[in-house]
Each structure stands twice: as C-alpha cells, then as structure tokens.
Design a protein around this motif. Structure first.
Motif, PDB file in Angstrom:
ATOM      1  N   SER A   6       4.356 -14.277  34.627  1.00 25.48           N
ATOM      2  CA  SER A   6       5.313 -15.255  34.117  1.00 25.48           C
ATOM      3  C   SER A   6       6.710 -14.873  34.575  1.00 25.48           C
ATOM      4  N   GLY A   7       7.634 -15.799  34.406  1.00 24.28           N
ATOM      5  CA  GLY A   7       9.035 -15.511  34.691  1.00 24.28           C
ATOM      6  C   GLY A   7       9.597 -16.169  35.933  1.00 24.28           C
ATOM      7  N   GLY A   8       8.771 -16.855  36.681  1.00 18.64           N
ATOM      8  CA  GLY A   8       9.270 -17.511  37.884  1.00 18.64           C
ATOM      9  C   GLY A   8      10.153 -18.698  37.562  1.00 18.64           C
ATOM     10  N   GLY A   9      10.710 -19.278  38.604  1.00 15.52           N
ATOM     11  CA  GLY A   9      11.559 -20.439  38.421  1.00 15.52           C
ATOM     12  C   GLY A   9      12.580 -20.548  39.532  1.00 15.52           C
ATOM     13  N   LEU A  10      13.566 -21.377  39.285  1.00 21.18           N
ATOM     14  CA  LEU A  10      14.623 -21.643  40.263  1.00 21.18           C
ATOM     15  C   LEU A  10      15.851 -20.808  39.933  1.00 21.18           C
ATOM     16  N   VAL A  11      16.434 -20.196  40.950  1.00 20.19           N
ATOM     17  CA  VAL A  11      17.634 -19.385  40.751  1.00 20.19           C
ATOM     18  C   VAL A  11      18.521 -19.532  41.984  1.00 20.19           C
ATOM     19  N   GLN A  12      19.806 -19.444  41.784  1.00 23.98           N
ATOM     20  CA  GLN A  12      20.732 -19.528  42.915  1.00 23.98           C
ATOM     21  C   GLN A  12      20.801 -18.196  43.656  1.00 23.98           C
ATOM     22  N   ALA A  13      21.129 -18.275  44.923  1.00 23.77           N
ATOM     23  CA  ALA A  13      21.306 -17.071  45.719  1.00 23.77           C
ATOM     24  C   ALA A  13      22.341 -16.162  45.067  1.00 23.77           C
ATOM     25  N   GLY A  14      22.028 -14.881  45.043  1.00 21.27           N
ATOM     26  CA  GLY A  14      22.894 -13.919  44.388  1.00 21.27           C
ATOM     27  C   GLY A  14      22.551 -13.675  42.931  1.00 21.27           C
ATOM     28  N   GLY A  15      21.692 -14.502  42.402  1.00 18.71           N
ATOM     29  CA  GLY A  15      21.305 -14.385  41.008  1.00 18.71           C
ATOM     30  C   GLY A  15      20.194 -13.387  40.790  1.00 18.71           C
ATOM     31  N   SER A  16      19.739 -13.327  39.544  1.00 16.64           N
ATOM     32  CA  SER A  16      18.701 -12.372  39.163  1.00 16.64           C
ATOM     33  C   SER A  16      17.571 -13.086  38.424  1.00 16.64           C
ATOM     34  N   LYS A  17      16.444 -12.449  38.463  1.00 14.43           N
ATOM     35  CA  LYS A  17      15.299 -12.969  37.711  1.00 14.43           C
ATOM     36  C   LYS A  17      14.349 -11.803  37.465  1.00 14.43           C
ATOM     37  N   LYS A  18      13.658 -11.855  36.323  1.00 12.24           N
ATOM     38  CA  LYS A  18      12.699 -10.805  35.992  1.00 12.24           C
ATOM     39  C   LYS A  18      11.318 -11.412  35.817  1.00 12.24           C
ATOM     40  N   LEU A  19      10.380 -10.895  36.545  1.00 13.48           N
ATOM     41  CA  LEU A  19       8.994 -11.307  36.429  1.00 13.48           C
ATOM     42  C   LEU A  19       8.246 -10.332  35.535  1.00 13.48           C
ATOM     43  N   SER A  20       7.302 -10.881  34.788  1.00 14.42           N
ATOM     44  CA  SER A  20       6.452 -10.058  33.930  1.00 14.42           C
ATOM     45  C   SER A  20       4.996 -10.370  34.224  1.00 14.42           C
ATOM     46  N   CYS A  21       4.171  -9.371  34.024  1.00 12.01           N
ATOM     47  CA  CYS A  21       2.733  -9.571  34.206  1.00 12.01           C
ATOM     48  C   CYS A  21       2.019  -8.801  33.115  1.00 12.01           C
ATOM     49  N   ALA A  22       1.273  -9.515  32.301  1.00 12.44           N
ATOM     50  CA  ALA A  22       0.522  -8.904  31.211  1.00 12.44           C
ATOM     51  C   ALA A  22      -0.899  -8.613  31.667  1.00 12.44           C
ATOM     52  N   ALA A  23      -1.349  -7.408  31.399  1.00 12.53           N
ATOM     53  CA  ALA A  23      -2.698  -6.998  31.778  1.00 12.53           C
ATOM     54  C   ALA A  23      -3.552  -6.813  30.534  1.00 12.53           C
ATOM     55  N   SER A  24      -4.807  -7.187  30.654  1.00 12.88           N
ATOM     56  CA  SER A  24      -5.749  -7.001  29.549  1.00 12.88           C
ATOM     57  C   SER A  24      -7.116  -6.679  30.120  1.00 12.88           C
ATOM     58  N   GLY A  25      -7.989  -6.207  29.263  1.00  6.84           N
ATOM     59  CA  GLY A  25      -9.319  -5.814  29.714  1.00  6.84           C
ATOM     60  C   GLY A  25      -9.399  -4.313  29.900  1.00  6.84           C
ATOM     61  N   SER A  26      -9.990  -3.880  30.999  1.00  8.69           N
ATOM     62  CA  SER A  26     -10.214  -2.449  31.246  1.00  8.69           C
ATOM     63  C   SER A  26      -8.975  -1.768  31.808  1.00  8.69           C
ATOM     64  N   ILE A  27      -7.899  -1.831  31.052  1.00 10.23           N
ATOM     65  CA  ILE A  27      -6.617  -1.325  31.554  1.00 10.23           C
ATOM     66  C   ILE A  27      -6.619   0.185  31.714  1.00 10.23           C
ATOM     67  N   PHE A  28      -7.535   0.863  31.028  1.00 13.85           N
ATOM     68  CA  PHE A  28      -7.579   2.317  31.124  1.00 13.85           C
ATOM     69  C   PHE A  28      -7.861   2.774  32.552  1.00 13.85           C
ATOM     70  N   SER A  29      -8.499   1.897  33.343  1.00 15.92           N
ATOM     71  CA  SER A  29      -8.902   2.253  34.702  1.00 15.92           C
ATOM     72  C   SER A  29      -7.855   1.924  35.765  1.00 15.92           C
ATOM     73  N   ILE A  30      -6.698   1.381  35.330  1.00 17.29           N
ATOM     74  CA  ILE A  30      -5.676   0.979  36.298  1.00 17.29           C
ATOM     75  C   ILE A  30      -4.989   2.203  36.884  1.00 17.29           C
ATOM     76  N   ASN A  31      -4.955   2.276  38.212  1.00 13.14           N
ATOM     77  CA  ASN A  31      -4.271   3.364  38.914  1.00 13.14           C
ATOM     78  C   ASN A  31      -2.920   2.934  39.473  1.00 13.14           C
ATOM     79  N   VAL A  32      -2.847   1.706  39.946  1.00  7.97           N
ATOM     80  CA  VAL A  32      -1.632   1.204  40.585  1.00  7.97           C
ATOM     81  C   VAL A  32      -1.372  -0.217  40.084  1.00  7.97           C
ATOM     82  N   MET A  33      -0.117  -0.530  39.835  1.00 10.48           N
ATOM     83  CA  MET A  33       0.289  -1.880  39.453  1.00 10.48           C
ATOM     84  C   MET A  33       1.341  -2.326  40.459  1.00 10.48           C
TER      85      MET A  33
END
Length: 119
Positions: A6-33
């Motif tokens: 989530s977090g996408g959208g329209l932004v002007q050049a020079g601006g900022s935006k923050k993307l987020s990604c929620a993980a669920s399930g077998s998260i214990f096995s995650i090595n790299v995000m």
C-alpha cells in the motif's frame, strides 16, 4: 507468505512517498524483504532489499541516497521511504520476500502499487 502493499499514488517531482507492505503467514522463514519496480515497457528491477538477520541493505544505484528501506522487527512489514522523487521513478512497485525453510528457497510477491511522479 501473503504480502499486501500500500501507499502508492501520485506525487510531484521532488516530493516524498512511503510504501508499506504487510506480511502474513510463515513469516518466521523470511530471510530477505525487498522492493522491486516495473515501469511500462521495462523489465522488473530491484529497488532495495534488507535482510532479516543483521538488517543488511542493498540499493539500486538509481535510488541510493534518496530511498530508504526498513522493516519491523517481527518481519510483519517492510517499508520504502522515497524522497526526492523523479519522473523516472514512476512504476508499479512490488514488495518481495525470500524465505528459506528446510533448505528450500521461495520468492513471494505482493500485488503491486502504482507510484506516479509528475514533472
């Protein structure tokens, strides 16, 4: 592992935006995000990754110094803070995790979120 970006959208050049990604399930096995992006007519490319052991980060040269990847300690979320955005950053951004369990490596992808940077 299920990923929801989530977090996408329209932004002007020079601006900022923050993307987020929620993980669920077998998260214990995650090595790299990480985050990848795909612009129209181009191949999907790596933007940034972070390991879950040691928080080692890796960035594409095109975003170094402008983007920052981070994650929460529970491996339930990964973030991408994007500053000084440029029109060439316009793309669909995908979150990705790599898991390793019993020696087997798997890649999981989120659904993608569109980021459009206007000039």
């Amino acid at each position: 592992v299920q990923l929801q970006a989530s977090g996408g959208g329209l932004v002007q050049a020079g601006g900022s935006k923050k993307l987020s990604c929620a993980a669920s399930g077998s998260i214990f096995s995650i090595n790299v995000m990480g985050w990848y992006r795909q612009a129209p007519g181009k191949q999907r490319e790596l933007v940034a990754t972070i390991t879950t052991s040691g928080d080692t980060t890796n960035y594409a040269d095109s975003v170094k110094g402008r983007f920052t990847i981070s994650r929460d300690s529970a491996k339930t979320a990964v973030y991408l803070q994007m500053n000084s955005l440029k029109p060439e950053d316009t793309a669909v951004y995908y979150c990705n995790v790599v898991t390793k369990i019993w020696g087997r490596v798997n890649n999981y992808w989120g659904q993608g979120t569109q980021v459009t940077v206007s000039s």
